[in-house]
Structures are given as C-alpha cells and as structure tokens.
Design a protein around this motif. Sequence first.
Motif, mmCIF file in Angstrom:
data_model
loop_
_atom_site.group_PDB
_atom_site.id
_atom_site.type_symbol
_atom_site.label_atom_id
_atom_site.label_comp_id
_atom_site.label_asym_id
_atom_site.label_seq_id
_atom_site.Cartn_x
_atom_site.Cartn_y
_atom_site.Cartn_z
ATOM 1 N N ARG A 30 -33.222 -9.884 140.171
ATOM 2 C CA ARG A 30 -32.926 -10.020 139.058
ATOM 3 C C ARG A 30 -33.296 -9.016 138.051
ATOM 4 O O ARG A 30 -34.257 -8.459 138.383
ATOM 5 C CB ARG A 30 -33.281 -11.380 138.550
ATOM 6 C CG ARG A 30 -32.671 -12.720 139.081
ATOM 7 C CD ARG A 30 -31.238 -12.833 139.456
ATOM 8 N NE ARG A 30 -30.852 -14.049 139.969
ATOM 9 C CZ ARG A 30 -29.701 -14.421 140.309
ATOM 10 N NH1 ARG A 30 -28.496 -13.658 139.813
ATOM 11 N NH2 ARG A 30 -29.420 -15.719 141.075
ATOM 12 N N TYR A 32 -34.925 -9.296 135.577
ATOM 13 C CA TYR A 32 -36.358 -9.767 135.206
ATOM 14 C C TYR A 32 -37.440 -10.024 136.141
ATOM 15 O O TYR A 32 -38.513 -10.278 135.928
ATOM 16 C CB TYR A 32 -36.375 -10.823 134.221
ATOM 17 C CG TYR A 32 -35.539 -12.086 134.912
ATOM 18 C CD1 TYR A 32 -35.896 -12.922 135.464
ATOM 19 C CD2 TYR A 32 -33.955 -12.116 134.454
ATOM 20 C CE1 TYR A 32 -35.244 -14.165 136.157
ATOM 21 C CE2 TYR A 32 -33.331 -13.202 135.063
ATOM 22 C CZ TYR A 32 -33.814 -14.144 136.046
ATOM 23 O OH TYR A 32 -33.101 -15.163 136.446
ATOM 24 N N ARG A 33 -36.954 -9.913 137.491
ATOM 25 C CA ARG A 33 -37.781 -10.194 138.402
ATOM 26 C C ARG A 33 -37.069 -9.667 140.064
ATOM 27 O O ARG A 33 -36.029 -9.586 140.082
ATOM 28 C CB ARG A 33 -38.355 -11.563 138.673
ATOM 29 C CG ARG A 33 -37.023 -12.484 139.118
ATOM 30 C CD ARG A 33 -37.680 -14.019 139.691
ATOM 31 N NE ARG A 33 -36.515 -14.851 139.946
ATOM 32 C CZ ARG A 33 -35.575 -14.687 140.858
ATOM 33 N NH1 ARG A 33 -35.729 -13.545 141.766
ATOM 34 N NH2 ARG A 33 -34.525 -15.210 141.188
#
Length: 83
Positions: A30, A32-33
């Motif tokens: 993702r 964000y990670r």
Amino acid sequence: MQRTIRSLSATCFRSPTNVCDVYDALRTNRPYRDAWPADKVLACIEERSGVEFDGKIAHAFAGMMREWEPRVARVTEDETIAA
C-alpha cells in the motif's frame, strides 16, 4: 423464520470473504505501508479467530494458505504465463 435463514445464509458467505479480504489487504503493498509476510498475516488471522473471524473458517483458511502459498507463481509485468 425466513429472516433467520436469510441472515444465516449471508453470514456463511460473508465469513470466508472477510478472511480472504483481510489476507489480500495485508499481503498487498500500500502507499502507506509495505505488504506483510504471509506468516505474519496468517498469525494475525488466527489471533483474531473467534473474535473478528469465524474460528473454523480462519483456521481452515490459514491451513490452506500454508499449504498453497509456497506454490503460487509470481509473475511480473514483463512476464507472461504460458497457456
């Protein structure tokens, strides 16, 4: 009676989908990670068994994925799969 059968039927289909959706979400990168390793995702699913997931479905899914995940082919954008 009809409402009970209908909601029971919906639960039977929703439970496996919920486990699969969480597995896919955690295994996918993702913005964000980073994706989690398979063993961490399966441990998370088993920890949430009986709380967030149906226990039998969560354990069956984890067992199936431990058997099949190592056999899954990885294909990049530059590769094709032979028919």
